[in-house]
Scaffold this motif. Structure first.
Motif, PDB file in Angstrom:
ATOM      1  N   LEU A 106       0.830  -1.210   0.000  1.00 50.93           N
ATOM      2  CA  LEU A 106       0.000   0.000   0.000  1.00 50.93           C
ATOM      3  C   LEU A 106       0.863   1.259   0.000  1.00 50.93           C
ATOM      4  O   LEU A 106       0.561   2.224  -0.711  1.00 50.93           O
ATOM      5  CB  LEU A 106      -0.956  -0.006   1.187  1.00 50.93           C
ATOM      6  CG  LEU A 106      -2.096  -1.009   1.106  1.00 50.93           C
ATOM      7  CD1 LEU A 106      -2.892  -1.020   2.415  1.00 50.93           C
ATOM      8  CD2 LEU A 106      -3.002  -0.732  -0.076  1.00 50.93           C
ATOM      9  N   LEU A 107       1.930   1.266   0.799  1.00 52.24           N
ATOM     10  CA  LEU A 107       2.854   2.409   0.802  1.00 52.24           C
ATOM     11  C   LEU A 107       3.511   2.588  -0.567  1.00 52.24           C
ATOM     12  O   LEU A 107       3.626   3.714  -1.063  1.00 52.24           O
ATOM     13  CB  LEU A 107       3.922   2.236   1.884  1.00 52.24           C
ATOM     14  CG  LEU A 107       3.479   2.497   3.299  1.00 52.24           C
ATOM     15  CD1 LEU A 107       4.577   2.077   4.284  1.00 52.24           C
ATOM     16  CD2 LEU A 107       3.123   3.963   3.497  1.00 52.24           C
ATOM     17  N   ALA A 108       3.930   1.481  -1.175  1.00 47.56           N
ATOM     18  CA  ALA A 108       4.553   1.555  -2.499  1.00 47.56           C
ATOM     19  C   ALA A 108       3.551   2.054  -3.541  1.00 47.56           C
ATOM     20  O   ALA A 108       3.909   2.814  -4.440  1.00 47.56           O
ATOM     21  CB  ALA A 108       5.114   0.187  -2.893  1.00 47.56           C
ATOM     22  N   SER A 109       2.292   1.657  -3.408  1.00 46.79           N
ATOM     23  CA  SER A 109       1.247   2.130  -4.327  1.00 46.79           C
ATOM     24  C   SER A 109       0.993   3.620  -4.143  1.00 46.79           C
ATOM     25  O   SER A 109       0.812   4.359  -5.122  1.00 46.79           O
ATOM     26  CB  SER A 109      -0.058   1.359  -4.103  1.00 46.79           C
ATOM     27  OG  SER A 109       0.107   0.015  -4.462  1.00 46.79           O
ATOM     28  N   GLY A 117       0.909   9.364 -10.766  1.00 45.09           N
ATOM     29  CA  GLY A 117      -0.538   9.422 -10.953  1.00 45.09           C
ATOM     30  C   GLY A 117      -1.126   8.042 -11.213  1.00 45.09           C
ATOM     31  O   GLY A 117      -2.296   7.905 -11.545  1.00 45.09           O
ATOM     32  N   ASP A 118      -0.323   6.999 -11.037  1.00 44.35           N
ATOM     33  CA  ASP A 118      -0.711   5.613 -11.295  1.00 44.35           C
ATOM     34  C   ASP A 118      -0.182   4.754 -10.140  1.00 44.35           C
ATOM     35  O   ASP A 118       0.960   4.939  -9.717  1.00 44.35           O
ATOM     36  CB  ASP A 118      -0.094   5.175 -12.631  1.00 44.35           C
ATOM     37  CG  ASP A 118      -0.265   3.706 -12.903  1.00 44.35           C
ATOM     38  OD1 ASP A 118      -1.410   3.279 -13.104  1.00 44.35           O
ATOM     39  OD2 ASP A 118       0.753   2.991 -12.925  1.00 44.35           O
ATOM     40  N   VAL A 119      -0.983   3.819  -9.641  1.00 41.17           N
ATOM     41  CA  VAL A 119      -0.565   3.042  -8.471  1.00 41.17           C
ATOM     42  C   VAL A 119       0.471   1.964  -8.778  1.00 41.17           C
ATOM     43  O   VAL A 119       1.070   1.425  -7.852  1.00 41.17           O
ATOM     44  CB  VAL A 119      -1.777   2.405  -7.752  1.00 41.17           C
ATOM     45  CG1 VAL A 119      -2.687   3.474  -7.176  1.00 41.17           C
ATOM     46  CG2 VAL A 119      -2.525   1.465  -8.660  1.00 41.17           C
ATOM     47  N   ALA A 120       0.713   1.662 -10.046  1.00 46.75           N
ATOM     48  CA  ALA A 120       1.638   0.572 -10.375  1.00 46.75           C
ATOM     49  C   ALA A 120       2.986   1.043 -10.906  1.00 46.75           C
ATOM     50  O   ALA A 120       4.015   0.449 -10.590  1.00 46.75           O
ATOM     51  CB  ALA A 120       0.997  -0.371 -11.387  1.00 46.75           C
TER      52      ALA A 120
END
Length: 168
Positions: A106-109, A117-120
């Motif tokens: 979650l922290l990395a996301s 602007g993207d979680v990956a």
């Protein structure tokens, strides 16, 4: 689909993810989403037909359980390397000691979203698993999320009347 014998490393990962409770959590998540389970490659359990809408993903892994809203035949036809990507996530659970992987992910996301602007795209775990293999398109580092947070903070602090106007 016949499965090959597991390597000693895969046997250790399977046992480790069972002991560190990440695989039992994955089985619980799959059951909560009413997914059908079956043995998969490399010591993974495949759970297909997951019915919950969270998380929004073509597939996701919890421990050694790979969970998919559709079926794996359709998924792998569209993304042939996705199982390699998901197996890396199973290793990440093992290396992080199981459940601690979840807050780290979650922290990395969050960091990725702030930077791209993207979680990956900037997520160290997704990058290590291979963005393309997981079906992700890499977004450039643009600080898009940071800019969005700055605009929100400005609205709260400098222009509180704008916030009141938006809530009507």
């Amino acid at each position: 689909m016949p499965t090959q014998p597991l390597s000693p490393a895969q046997q250790i990962r399977r046992a480790g993810n069972l002991v560190n409770l990440s695989t039992p959590l994955g089985l619980l998540v799959a059951a909560a989403g009413r997914a059908r389970r079956r043995p998969g490659p490399n010591g993974l359990t495949l759970a297909e037909g997951y019915r919950l809408r969270f998380p929004p993903a073509g597939a996701f892994t919890v421990g050694n359980v790979v969970i998919c809203p559709r079926d794996f035949a359709t998924l792998t036809a569209r993304q042939p390397e996705v199982m390699d990507h998901e197996e890396v996530h199973a290793w990440q659970y093992f290396c992080c000691g199981g459940l601690p992987f979840l807050p780290l992910y979650l922290l990395a996301s969050a960091w990725s979203w702030l930077r791209t602007g993207d979680v990956a795209s900037g997520n160290v775990f997704e990058r290590a698993a291979g963005l393309r293999r997981g079906g992700y398109i890499e977004a450039p580092a643009s600080n898009a999320g940071l800019r969005a947070v700055a605009r929100w903070a400005q609205t709260l602090t400098v222009k509180p009347s704008r916030l009141a106007e938006r809530s009507r």
